[in-house]
Design a protein around this motif. Structure first.
Motif, PDB file in Angstrom:
ATOM      1  N   THR A 127       0.613  -1.257  -0.048  1.00 49.27           N
ATOM      2  CA  THR A 127      -0.142  -0.038  -0.072  1.00 49.27           C
ATOM      3  C   THR A 127       0.641   1.346  -0.018  1.00 49.27           C
ATOM      4  OG1 THR A 127      -1.924  -1.108   1.161  1.00 49.27           O
ATOM      5  CG2 THR A 127      -1.945   1.195   1.288  1.00 49.27           C
ATOM      6  N   SER A 184      -3.212   1.109  -3.907  1.00 49.81           N
ATOM      7  CA  SER A 184      -4.172   0.381  -2.851  1.00 49.81           C
ATOM      8  C   SER A 184      -3.330  -1.040  -2.624  1.00 49.81           C
ATOM      9  CB  SER A 184      -5.435   0.269  -3.048  1.00 49.81           C
ATOM     10  OG  SER A 184      -6.227   1.391  -2.982  1.00 49.81           O
ATOM     11  N   VAL A 207      -7.744  -4.399  -3.786  1.00 50.16           N
ATOM     12  CA  VAL A 207      -9.111  -3.756  -4.165  1.00 50.16           C
ATOM     13  C   VAL A 207      -9.998  -5.210  -4.342  1.00 50.16           C
ATOM     14  CG1 VAL A 207     -10.522  -2.996  -5.983  1.00 50.16           C
ATOM     15  CG2 VAL A 207      -8.657  -1.634  -5.478  1.00 50.16           C
ATOM     16  N   TYR A 266     -10.104  -2.967   5.641  1.00 47.34           N
ATOM     17  CA  TYR A 266     -10.549  -1.412   5.705  1.00 47.34           C
ATOM     18  C   TYR A 266     -10.048  -0.647   6.785  1.00 47.34           C
ATOM     19  CZ  TYR A 266     -14.496   1.825   4.854  1.00 47.34           C
ATOM     20  OH  TYR A 266     -14.872   3.162   4.671  1.00 47.34           O
ATOM     21  N   MET A 281      -7.307  -1.841   1.974  1.00 43.73           N
ATOM     22  CA  MET A 281      -8.334  -1.522   0.906  1.00 43.73           C
ATOM     23  C   MET A 281      -8.871  -0.036   0.757  1.00 43.73           C
ATOM     24  SD  MET A 281     -11.624  -3.772   2.044  1.00 43.73           S
ATOM     25  CE  MET A 281     -12.701  -3.022   0.920  1.00 43.73           C
ATOM     26  N   PRO A 282      -9.146   0.569  -0.315  1.00 42.38           N
ATOM     27  CA  PRO A 282      -9.659   2.064  -0.268  1.00 42.38           C
ATOM     28  C   PRO A 282     -11.023   2.106   0.422  1.00 42.38           C
ATOM     29  CG  PRO A 282      -9.951   0.780  -2.269  1.00 42.38           C
ATOM     30  CD  PRO A 282      -9.236  -0.238  -1.620  1.00 42.38           C
ATOM     31  N   LYS A 312      -3.892   1.049 -10.294  1.00 39.31           N
ATOM     32  CA  LYS A 312      -4.471   1.829  -8.964  1.00 39.31           C
ATOM     33  C   LYS A 312      -4.303   0.849  -7.754  1.00 39.31           C
ATOM     34  CE  LYS A 312      -7.412   4.754 -11.311  1.00 39.31           C
ATOM     35  NZ  LYS A 312      -8.987   5.229 -11.500  1.00 39.31           N
ATOM     36  N   THR A 313      -3.984  -0.494  -8.077  1.00 41.09           N
ATOM     37  CA  THR A 313      -3.969  -1.577  -6.961  1.00 41.09           C
ATOM     38  C   THR A 313      -2.891  -2.660  -7.304  1.00 41.09           C
ATOM     39  OG1 THR A 313      -5.263  -2.882  -5.698  1.00 41.09           O
ATOM     40  CG2 THR A 313      -5.730  -3.061  -8.237  1.00 41.09           C
TER      41      THR A 313
END
Length: 433
Positions: free
Chosen positions: A177, A182, A185, A235, A240-241, A258-259
């Motif tokens: 991260t 992230s 996801v 979370y 995770m976003p 993005k992940t």
């Protein structure tokens, strides 16, 4: 050139479906297909065109319906007595539609030899009271772990060793991260978690949150705590976003960089191969982690699509003959479908599966064998009970994400499922074969 002329002729015939003269004296059937990718939609058009070109007595009119309009359009058609003769239906709805008479039993309409070679696990998903009500087209596992091998190496992790347990995934996720990427996801809303975690529900507790005969809620089983705890940890620790980057079925967050890890279905492979070819070499695929590290236990369910004949079709035999021609006939047409989808889905029919494996183009999907051997082989069929049961459990996971008491969330799910059973008279309906 010859193929082009045949296809062009077929397309002219389809274009003339509503004009009267070309189809004069021919039985007209309507096929409703839920809209999929553009490539899949094009395949349906080509297949229907080929069928119409080969027939003298029957013509099929294809209607493509957007997924978000499907239920409303179908209800309106039923109210007006204009339901399609044939339509696409996912496995988990087949028993319920059969029980209520919305679809016809196909076994009396399609010859016995056409049912040969289907996977037993899939056959059980299309049966009600020992009769087959749908013909299966494909299966696709609901959950695959895609991961960036290059980012694993950059973070000091072994790119050839994806996490096998959830503790390992959490630890890896922390290292992966960054402010721009992230760690993982996955589904982040109740409605997506309701169905995307079916396999994990099996993995955590060895059963689903309702008894097999659908008479008793089982969401309060303490074994489910570990599942909700995983989501809460991912979370709360920012792995995770906080806001989902896309709906669960969307593969773009991985392709867009993005992940570092993404949980999505096998269909994601088609998107990655088609839209992000430069990224493919850096992406690996593996089963989701299990709670005890046993890779032979299920972490995914097998969903997918079938064709069914409407219960009120005025031409059930002609409709069933079309289904048989499309899905139980020449394997060439179906191999073309799996090629169209970048071999990201799997055939439950042995003859088609063998033909797919012998197609040189299958090597393009570098993850297909891993998914088939390590995920499909151990996956469970999708549950067929009312989706409200699944949504109750999805809400429990969402409450865990929000930091609420896990025991309380599971008790709430249990109470909600009990209410769903009573309101929908589900008790005793779970034994469908």
């Amino acid at each position: 050139m010859r193929k082009f002329v045949v296809l062009a002729t077929a397309l002219v015939l389809v274009a003339g479906c509503g004009s009267g003269t070309p189809n004069q004296g021919r039985t007209e059937l309507t096929l409703w297909q839920q809209k999929f990718t553009d490539q899949e939609d094009a395949w349906y058009k080509k297949a229907v065109a080929a069928y119409n070109a080969a027939q003298k007595k029957v013509v099929v009119k294809l209607v493509t319906v957007p997924a978000d309009a499907w239920d409303q359009k179908m209800k309106a058609a039923q109210a007006a007595g204009k339901t399609p003769d044939v339509f696409t239906l996912n496995y988990n709805k087949v028993p319920g539609f059969a029980r209520t008479g919305q679809i016809k039993a196909l076994e009396p309409l399609i010859p016995a030899d056409k049912w040969a070679g289907l996977k037993e696990s899939v056959v059980s998903s299309i049966q009600y009271k020992n009769q087959k009500y749908a013909y299966p087209m494909l299966v696709e596992p609901s959950a695959v772990l895609y991961y960036r091998k290059d980012l694993f190496a950059k973070a000091g992790l072994d790119p050839n060793k994806p996490p096998a347990t959830w503790d390992e995934l959490i630890a890896d996720g922390k290292k992966l991260t960054t402010k721009d990427v992230s760690g993982v996801v996955t589904a982040g809303a109740a409605i997506d978690m309701a169905w995307s975690t079916w396999g994990l529900q099996w993995n955590a507790a060895g059963h689903l949150p309702i008894s097999d005969d659908w008479s008793t809620p089982r969401a309060s089983d303490p074994k489910y705590k570990q599942l909700l705890q995983v989501y809460q940890t991912l979370y709360q620790q920012g792995i995770m976003p906080k806001q989902p980057l896309a709906p669960y079925a969307d593969a773009n967050p991985m392709g867009q960089g993005k992940t570092a890890m993404m949980v999505c279905g096998s269909w994601a492979a088609s998107v990655l191969l088609s839209d992000y070819p430069k990224m493919v070499a850096n992406i690996g695929a593996a089963p989701l982690p299990s709670f005890d590290g046993d890779a032979t236990k299920p972490t995914a369910t097998l969903g997918g699509w079938t064709l069914v004949v409407d219960g009120k079709s005025k031409q059930p035999q002609a409709a069933a003959d079309f289904v048989s021609w499309l899905l139980a006939g020449d394997t060439t047409l179906l191999v073309d479908y799996f090629k169209t989808t970048k071999f990201s889905k799997y055939s439950p029919r042995a003859a088609v599966a063998d033909a797919v494996k012998n197609d040189p183009a299958a090597a393009e999907n570098i993850w297909a064998k891993t998914i088939e051997d390590q995920i499909v082989a151990h996956a469970k069929p999708e549950p067929a009970y009312d989706f409200a049961v699944s949504l109750a459990f999805g809400k429990a996971i969402e409450k865990a994400l929000q930091g609420k008491d896990i025991d309380g969330a599971l008790r709430d799910a249990d109470a909600e499922i009990k209410d769903v059973i009573a309101k929908n008279n589900l008790a005793g309906q779970g034994i469908t074969s």
